[in-house]
Write an enzyme that holds these catalytic residues in place. Sequence first.
Site, PDB file in Angstrom:
ATOM      1  N   SER A   1       9.476  14.911 -21.255  1.00 31.63           N
ATOM      2  CA  SER A   1       9.041  15.470 -22.548  1.00 31.63           C
ATOM      3  C   SER A   1       8.232  16.754 -22.361  1.00 31.63           C
ATOM      4  CB  SER A   1       8.257  14.442 -23.367  1.00 31.63           C
ATOM      5  OG  SER A   1       6.962  14.253 -22.843  1.00 31.63           O
TER       6      SER A   1
ATOM      7  N   ARG B   1       9.382  14.663   4.455  1.00 33.94           N
ATOM      8  CA  ARG B   1       9.025  15.189   3.131  1.00 33.94           C
ATOM      9  C   ARG B   1       9.229  16.695   3.087  1.00 33.94           C
ATOM     10  NH1 ARG B   1       3.076  13.584   2.363  1.00 33.94           N
ATOM     11  NH2 ARG B   1       3.251  14.615   0.356  1.00 33.94           N
TER      12      ARG B   1
ATOM     13  N   HIS C   1      -1.676  16.986 -16.019  1.00 35.87           N
ATOM     14  CA  HIS C   1      -2.210  15.673 -15.642  1.00 35.87           C
ATOM     15  C   HIS C   1      -2.816  15.002 -16.875  1.00 35.87           C
ATOM     16  CE1 HIS C   1      -3.708  12.568 -13.027  1.00 35.87           C
ATOM     17  NE2 HIS C   1      -4.857  12.635 -13.681  1.00 35.87           N
TER      18      HIS C   1
ATOM     19  N   ASP D   1      -4.299  16.450  -7.327  1.00 37.62           N
ATOM     20  CA  ASP D   1      -4.806  16.864  -8.655  1.00 37.62           C
ATOM     21  C   ASP D   1      -6.156  17.585  -8.538  1.00 37.62           C
ATOM     22  OD1 ASP D   1      -2.594  15.690  -9.931  1.00 37.62           O
ATOM     23  OD2 ASP D   1      -3.550  13.730  -9.919  1.00 37.62           O
TER      24      ASP D   1
ATOM     25  N   GLU E   1      -0.859  17.282 -24.197  1.00 37.75           N
ATOM     26  CA  GLU E   1      -0.267  17.785 -22.949  1.00 37.75           C
ATOM     27  C   GLU E   1       0.743  18.881 -23.254  1.00 37.75           C
ATOM     28  OE1 GLU E   1       1.334  14.959 -20.113  1.00 37.75           O
ATOM     29  OE2 GLU E   1      -0.014  13.398 -20.813  1.00 37.75           O
TER      30      GLU E   1
END
Length: 202
Positions: free
Chosen positions: A14, A66, A110, A146, A175
């Site tokens: 979203s 990774r 966040h 974060d 957000e």
Amino acid sequence: MKKTVSFLVSGRGSNFHAVAEAIIKGEIPATVGIVISDKPGVKALDIARELSIPAFFVNPKEYPTRQDHEKAMADLLKKYHTDLVVTAGYMRLLTPYFVNEFKNRIINIHPALLPSFPGTHAQKQALDYGVKISGCTTHFIDEGTDSGPIILQKAVPVYDDDTEDTLSARILKEEHQILIESVKLFCQDKLKVNGRKVLIVR
Ligand code: GAR
């Protein structure tokens, strides 16, 4: 010249949708690049295809490390001339390799007022802690969790009868707004990173 904005996603999409629509409508002076998901078959990939945005599933399991996975993503992002990467519900920590490839060019959203409640399930962490105010934060990604320089924050009230779902929904609306605004400021060259501080040049 207009900047190209690409997205890393893991699910519903979203936030990606809100920003992509703002770009498509001309509310943000930018071009949409690509969308990369680390999960197959997620809604974000469907939205991208509906909007005719190139969409890729880059499977972390196909890479030995990774960093190899991130190198594959970085190569794709560069192939599409990405100036800004938006991590919009991307649920994987990025290694220093990727952070340095796009230094001060990765914006994360966040669902809490950082530095409170970093990591996953931020809304549940806020409820469990008993805070009366929570909210959301946009920040540039650095090498921590974060922990990068904060761009914008918006507070929302926490009510006694809130559940994780009701609080998450209240935060999500905000957000979308601060992520759109942050990407817009970046694309207008109005964000200057000075140590821990992000200055907004008006
Ligand atoms: C959003 O609430 C975002 O802030 C959060 O995941 C959700 C993704 O929703 N991200 C994190 O928790 C990152 N630590 P969306 O896919 O609909 O944008």
